[in-house]
Design a protein around this motif. Sequence first.
Motif, short mmCIF file in Angstrom:
data_model
loop_
_atom_site.label_atom_id
_atom_site.label_comp_id
_atom_site.label_asym_id
_atom_site.label_seq_id
_atom_site.Cartn_x
_atom_site.Cartn_y
_atom_site.Cartn_z
N LYS A 150 17.84 -19.11 101.68
CA LYS A 150 18.49 -19.33 103.08
C LYS A 150 20.01 -19.14 102.33
N TYR A 151 20.12 -17.34 102.72
CA TYR A 151 21.45 -16.70 102.89
C TYR A 151 22.49 -17.24 103.32
N ASP A 152 22.00 -18.16 104.96
CA ASP A 152 22.66 -19.00 104.94
C ASP A 152 23.29 -20.37 104.96
N GLY A 153 22.60 -20.92 104.50
CA GLY A 153 22.28 -22.49 103.73
C GLY A 153 21.62 -23.24 104.71
N THR A 154 21.35 -22.23 106.20
CA THR A 154 20.33 -22.95 106.53
C THR A 154 18.76 -22.08 106.84
N ASN A 155 19.10 -20.81 107.38
CA ASN A 155 17.94 -20.40 107.95
C ASN A 155 17.01 -19.05 106.36
N ALA A 156 15.44 -19.79 106.38
CA ALA A 156 15.04 -18.55 105.35
C ALA A 156 14.86 -17.53 105.89
N VAL A 157 14.79 -16.47 105.32
CA VAL A 157 14.43 -15.35 105.78
C VAL A 157 13.54 -14.68 103.98
N LYS A 158 12.73 -13.65 104.52
CA LYS A 158 12.15 -13.59 103.08
C LYS A 158 13.19 -12.71 102.41
N VAL A 159 13.28 -12.56 101.42
CA VAL A 159 13.71 -11.83 100.17
C VAL A 159 13.79 -10.11 100.52
N PHE A 160 12.47 -9.60 100.83
CA PHE A 160 12.33 -8.72 100.94
C PHE A 160 12.92 -7.89 102.75
N GLU A 161 13.17 -8.77 103.36
CA GLU A 161 13.17 -8.26 104.80
C GLU A 161 14.68 -9.14 104.52
#
Length: 232
Positions: A150-161
């Motif tokens: 969760k780079y923005d603290g909220t939304n989970a994003v795949k590391v390789f994406e």
Amino acid sequence: MKKILTYTLFFGLFILLGCRDESLNPMPGWEPGVHAFGVFADIAEPKDGAGSRPNAVTNAVNFPLTNQSAAKENLKIRWVSLDNKLTVNKVEVYINMLESYNDADGNPKSASLGAKLIKTLSPAAGNREWTAFSITPDDVYALFKDATVKYDGTNAVKVFENPARPRVAGQRLLNAGTVNKLAVSADQFVMTWKLYTTDGLVFSVWNSDSICGDPTPYSQASANCSLTWTVK
């Protein structure tokens, strides 16, 4: 009178200790244990008694930035039973990937993707003898391709994406660079292990000072608890 009292106390204590039932002692006795020593196989072993261990130094050998599909990290590990009372018949090797990034406020962060099993070894070698194996960038990608942060603290994003650190085939693992004009560190990989013995015992945690930070000169009894490398 003082001498008589002293002798009485001494012999009373002697009788008390001499007749103690050890089965009631709450302190457990020492049991046999095993540890391991993992190293980068492409770096020569030092001589016994040498203070440094160049084949186990952090970032001694790293994944390349380009042509990663053809790359591999050559490693070897040996288990050690100091009293020769235990035999290891399985070694599980784990990898944790650490990704560096900057949060929404520009603060440097490091996301641990968690330790995952990457290799299972059946060491045919005996006590203090090496078992060789390799880990490739493709092995690491296969383990963590679905991991999210969760780079923005909220939304989970795949590391390789992660759009902030685009990754392409052949260069999925990244070295140090800049994101939005801010520095980020390279991807980092921490290898740990778990030892299984023929007696059914499992060892995965060791004393951080005497084993993980083994202060003794290099020898056949040398120990560590992890190996770390990055991308360069």
